[in-house]
Motif scaffolding. Structure first.
Motif, PDB file in Angstrom:
ATOM      1  N   ARG A  44     -39.832 -25.897   8.381  1.00  0.00           N
ATOM      2  CA  ARG A  44     -38.522 -24.593   7.739  1.00  0.00           C
ATOM      3  C   ARG A  44     -38.610 -25.309   6.493  1.00  0.00           C
ATOM      4  N   SER A  54     -40.038 -25.811   3.227  1.00  0.00           N
ATOM      5  CA  SER A  54     -40.697 -25.440   2.030  1.00  0.00           C
ATOM      6  C   SER A  54     -40.215 -24.129   1.848  1.00  0.00           C
ATOM      7  N   ILE A  55     -39.617 -23.559   3.106  1.00  0.00           N
ATOM      8  CA  ILE A  55     -38.835 -21.931   3.031  1.00  0.00           C
ATOM      9  C   ILE A  55     -37.143 -22.048   2.890  1.00  0.00           C
ATOM     10  N   ASN A  56     -36.974 -22.717   3.459  1.00  0.00           N
ATOM     11  CA  ASN A  56     -35.340 -22.173   3.785  1.00  0.00           C
ATOM     12  C   ASN A  56     -34.451 -21.842   2.517  1.00  0.00           C
ATOM     13  N   ALA A  98     -35.619 -18.179   0.864  1.00  0.00           N
ATOM     14  CA  ALA A  98     -34.645 -17.559   2.096  1.00  0.00           C
ATOM     15  C   ALA A  98     -33.601 -17.221   2.470  1.00  0.00           C
ATOM     16  N   VAL A 124     -39.701 -12.266   4.199  1.00  0.00           N
ATOM     17  CA  VAL A 124     -39.845 -13.423   3.656  1.00  0.00           C
ATOM     18  C   VAL A 124     -41.501 -13.525   2.939  1.00  0.00           C
ATOM     19  N   SER A 162     -43.112 -14.566  -0.525  1.00  0.00           N
ATOM     20  CA  SER A 162     -43.558 -15.931  -0.718  1.00  0.00           C
ATOM     21  C   SER A 162     -44.940 -15.427  -1.292  1.00  0.00           C
ATOM     22  N   ARG A 222     -46.076 -18.283  -4.011  1.00  0.00           N
ATOM     23  CA  ARG A 222     -46.419 -19.580  -4.017  1.00  0.00           C
ATOM     24  C   ARG A 222     -47.996 -19.677  -4.995  1.00  0.00           C
ATOM     25  N   ILE A 254     -45.428 -24.209   0.315  1.00  0.00           N
ATOM     26  CA  ILE A 254     -45.725 -23.437   1.440  1.00  0.00           C
ATOM     27  C   ILE A 254     -46.829 -23.115   1.830  1.00  0.00           C
ATOM     28  N   HIS A 288     -46.726 -22.272   6.613  1.00  0.00           N
ATOM     29  CA  HIS A 288     -45.801 -21.787   6.696  1.00  0.00           C
ATOM     30  C   HIS A 288     -46.408 -20.025   6.937  1.00  0.00           C
ATOM     31  N   ILE A 333     -36.633 -24.022  -4.068  1.00  0.00           N
ATOM     32  CA  ILE A 333     -37.489 -24.816  -2.706  1.00  0.00           C
ATOM     33  C   ILE A 333     -36.643 -26.442  -2.697  1.00  0.00           C
TER      34      ILE A 333
END
Lengths: 388, 468
Positions: B114, B116-118, B121, B280, B284, B288, B297, B301, B443
């Motif tokens: 999680r 790298s995306i939290n 998000a 998301v 994303s 990316r 990402i 992911h 990130i």
């Protein structure tokens, strides 16, 4: 290489014999009850069968969930769930008596249903042949998924082929979805249609939530039994037990969430065709059963399981698990009972049928459990899980 | 098969794809992410932000028009008294849920991917909640009296209706917005300090220094920080469930067929996560690419998020199925009519499109090739974005427009101003998002440092390594 390490303990045989004896005695008593009070027999029997079926099939669902998510927790109790899955033929055999008591159990199966216009509208779904056909379909579908997973698992024991992990995973995904679907219809057939006028679209989810609670509670008891003796004494660690405690906690919350949502929406909507179901459960003694559910299926275990120490100690956790198994049975009584009788009462057949089905089921379960090693020895993640 | 060979095969088949690209160190991670913020603004940013800002102005125009003329400019009328405002509110608030799920629940479930995306998000959650919050406010008709929704002792001795889920919404959404903001900001503090230390511009040093609140990275700071972050995660977790449960109660406690269904709470929560993960993914996959963040990402992911989208999509499909089954099983003619009206009535196109977008399209994720190809996942996610809007349209409009009395039936059509407000909030969302991408690290730098594989000097000493 390690298969001999996890051979089932000899005590399992003793448990098996004891379960069979107690089950047979209770079955004889229940059979006598069939002649004394036929209707009461079927009413008690249905609840008893649903209880043990829920433990076994809820276990199948939880096992498929663990195949999907991976992790040590599922691996360490997979054999309990697999043995439960293998009791399906016994459960089907134990289901057969219910087919002979349909008109004792279900209003819609009685001749006077012809005078009820609403039941007539539902006759396309609520009729005896279709009921039996659907039950056969559920058993067949659960059997196919259970059998396929067990076959892969046996092959994994023999060959230790690491590719099988993914195969089981790709079977478990659709399997879990289809289980949810079939269990929903099963809940309508076996419980909701006891009150043929009433309907609630959340009912299936609530039913599955209860099954999940009882399945994990039963697994915790088996873990407590096994971790008391070799070879599993040294295998289970506090970390594993902690995961089961958290899982039980999560499932209790889920069950409570479903129960509360259903109640609140019906209470606020206040439509007479829906509230009647809850009104029956608020009077003539049933209100105490309702209160007991709130307290002992939710509040007390919720507070007990907040403790980290209790979640890591298998003996303490087992006590909570026993409470929840009892309460799950109370939950089934609460769902079915008011359809049979306005007044809450307890009949000795409720107990003997529960013990009879339970004893016979537990005998089938222990036979299945003792056939294979207690951990999946071909699993590539086993070492990792043991050291968790 | 020898034991040795078996181990090789097993590592090959079971090895999970990495969550960070190869060759990264703590330093290179920091460089790469902070560079996005500290380097010169890329050329494409201006037209992208400009277009979003234009749409934001459309929102302001639509709101000004609304305040001057009143909700009559919308397509609302009896019998359809809830229209775009509620549809958009539910759509936006649902989108926000993925951020909270990723940042709080996946943290508690110990899912390191999680990381790298939290951050973005969570940012997405905040911006979506900001968009969502506009709609109930303007829907009350006199937004300057919206504070009447709050329970406070007043000379009129008027209290809000505590039994109404609409009031619970006020509490739930404002709690959600507050908790999300705190969670996001607390997560940003160590990274603000990194930016403060790395930038050379005086103004930025002061700005980021101010936002870093004196962070020096001492052991005590980290200790307090970790405690606070875990506590906030624990607080945010029930919000994922409670907010959308209450939103579903807005409908379900009423008596209108199509609204009054007990399955609504779990099915709305699943729908919210479904929509959120779709959004998301929508963001994303292009991000990316544009910022060259494929190492952070990763394909894994995208694949994991696609799987969550599929799983929650199946729960949503289950909800549709149970609703249809119960309508026929109930023997209730109004329930039955409601379903038939959705399938065959004047809004049948929307209903069929909804099934295409929300039920059929996500099934493509079962195919490994699809879930491993980012652009294909992106296409599926776009279907879901549209589908979830249509779902709320179908629930709100088709249930209301033909109720118990045929004499009071009617039709609903969104007006120009309905659409302008909706598209305007997309402009608000994108404007905030582009500003965020430009000025804050999208990130989490310090968390990424923790998942970069390090050469372990203790490998030989502590007995974990080596052959057994």
């Amino acid at each position: 290489m390690t298969s001999a390490r996890f051979d089932p303990p000899a005590d399992l045989d003793r448990l098996n014999k004891r379960a069979l004896t107690v089950g047979a005695v209770a079955a004889a008593a229940s059979a006598a009850g069939l002649f004394l009070d036929r209707t009461q027999f079927f009413q008690s029997y249905l609840i008893a069968w649903l209880f043990w079926m829920g433990i076994a099939m809820g276990g199948l669902g939880t096992m498929m969930l663990s195949h999907m998510t991976g992790g040590a927790w599922g691996l360490m109790i997979r054999r309990v769930f697999e043995a439960g899955t293998r009791t399906l033929p016994a459960l089907v055999a134990l289901f057969l008596p219910i087919l002979f008591g349909l008109d004792d159990l279900f209003v819609w199966a009685r001749p006077e249903a012809a005078a009820d216009p609403l039941i007539q509208v539902k006759a396309w779904y609520l009729n005896q042949p279709f009921f039996a056909l659907r039950a056969a379909a559920y058993f067949a579908i659960w059997g196919v998924f259970g059998w396929a997973l067990l076959r892969l698992s046996r092959r994994q024991d023999e060959t230790a082929d690491p590719g099988l992990v993914r195969k089981m995973q790709s079977l478990a995904g659709p399997g879990l979805g289809i289980y949810g679907l079939t269990a929903t219809f099963a809940s309508v057939d076996w419980l909701m249609s006891l009150d043929p006028h009433w309907y609630s679209s959340l009912f299936g989810v609530y039913f599955i939530g209860g099954q999940a609670v009882s399945a994990i509670a039963f697994a915790i008891l088996m873990v407590a039994f096994l971790s008391n003796r070799e070879p599993m004494q040294s295998a289970y660690r506090p970390q594993h037990i902690h995961d089961y405690g958290s899982l039980l906690f999560a499932f209790i919350l889920l069950w409570s969430y479903f129960g509360l949502s259903q109640f609140l929406i019906i209470w606020m909507g206040n439509l007479s065709e829906e509230t009647v179901w809850y009104l029956h459960r608020q009077q003539h003694g049933w209100q105490w059963v309702s209160l007991a559910l709130v307290l002992f299926h939710f509040a007390v275990p919720f507070i007990l399981l907040l403790s980290r120490r209790r979640k890591r100690n298998v003996k303490a956790l087992a006590k909570v698990a026993i409470l929840l198994l009892v309460m799950h049975w109370v939950d089934l009584v609460w769902q079915a009972g008011p359809a049979f009788s306005d007044h809450f009462s307890f009949h000795w057949l409720d107990l003997t049928t529960l013990v009879a089905v339970g004893g016979l089921w537990l005998a089938a379960f222990t036979v299945a459990l003792r056939k294979r090693s207690l951990l999946p020895v071909g699993e590539p993640y086993l070492e990792e899980a043991l050291n968790a | 098969m020898s034991d040795k060979r078996r181990t090789d095969v097993s590592t090959e088949i079971l090895a999970k794809p990495p969550i960070v690209g190869p060759g990264h160190t703590a330093g290179s991670v920091t460089d790469k992410i902070s560079e996005v913020v500290l380097a010169r603004t890329p050329k494409w940013w201006f037209p992208a932000f400009g277009a979003s800002f234009l749409l934001l102005n459309l929102l302001l125009l639509a709101l000004a028009k609304l305040l001057f003329e009143g909700p009559g400019i919308w397509g609302l009328n009896i019998p359809v008294g809830w229209g775009f405002a509620i549809i958009n509110f539910v759509w936006w608030i649902g989108i926000g849920h993925a951020g909270t799920l990723i940042s709080a629940i996946l943290l508690l479930l110990r899912q390191p991917w999680r990381t790298s995306i939290n951050r973005f998000a969570e940012a997405m959650t905040l911006f979506a909640v900001a968009c969502a919050g506009i709609f109930p406010l303007i829907h009350v008709g006199r937004p300057w009296l919206a504070y009447w929704l709050l329970p406070y002792p007043n000379t009129m001795q008027l209290w809000p209706q505590f039994r109404s889920p609409l009031l619970w919404d006020v509490f739930a959404v404002s709690t959600y917005a507050t908790a999300s903001l705190l969670f996001w900001y607390v997560g940003l503090i160590p990274d603000m300090a990194t930016l403060r230390d790395r930038t050379r511009k005086r103004f930025k040093q002061i700005l980021y220094g101010f936002l870093a609140m004196g962070w020096r990275g001492s052991a005590r700071h980290w200790h307090n920080y970790e405690t606070a972050y875990l506590l906030l995660a624990g607080l945010a977790t029930p919000l994922v469930i409670s907010v959308h449960t209450i939103v579903s109660f807005d409908f379900a406690v009423g008596q209108i067929p199509g609204w009054h269904a007990t399955i609504f709470p779990p099915y709305f929560v699943a729908g919210a996560i479904f929509a959120g993960f779709a959004m998301v993914l929508t963001l994303s996959v292009p991000l990316r690419k544009v910022f060259n963040l494929e190492d952070f990402i990763t394909q894994r992911h995208i694949q994991n998020m696609a799987k969550v989208m599929l799983a929650t999509g199946l729960i949503v499909a289950y909800g549709y199925m149970v609703e249809i089954f119960m309508a026929f099983y109930s023997g209730n003619q109004y329930e039955e009519f409601m379903i038939l009206n959705r399938i065959q009535g004047p809004y049948r196109v929307q209903w069929h499109l909804l099934l295409l977008c929300n039920v059929l399209a996500p099934q493509l994720i079962w195919v490994r090739k699809v879930r491993r190809t980012p652009w294909m996942v992106w296409v599926v996610a776009m279907f879901v974005n549209v589908g979830m809007w249509l779902e709320r349209f179908v629930i709100v409009v088709t249930s209301l427009h033909r109720d118990f009395l045929p004499s009071s039936w009617g039709m609903f059509h969104g007006t120009f101003w309905d659409w302008a407000t909706f598209i305007g909030t997309i402009g608000l969302f994108l404007s905030l998002l582009f500003l965020f991408l430009r000025f804050l690290p999208m990130i989490s730098i310090f968390e990424m440092r923790t998942i970069v594989p390090e050469p372990d000097a203790h490998l030989e000493l502590d007995g974990h390594g080596g052959d057994e």
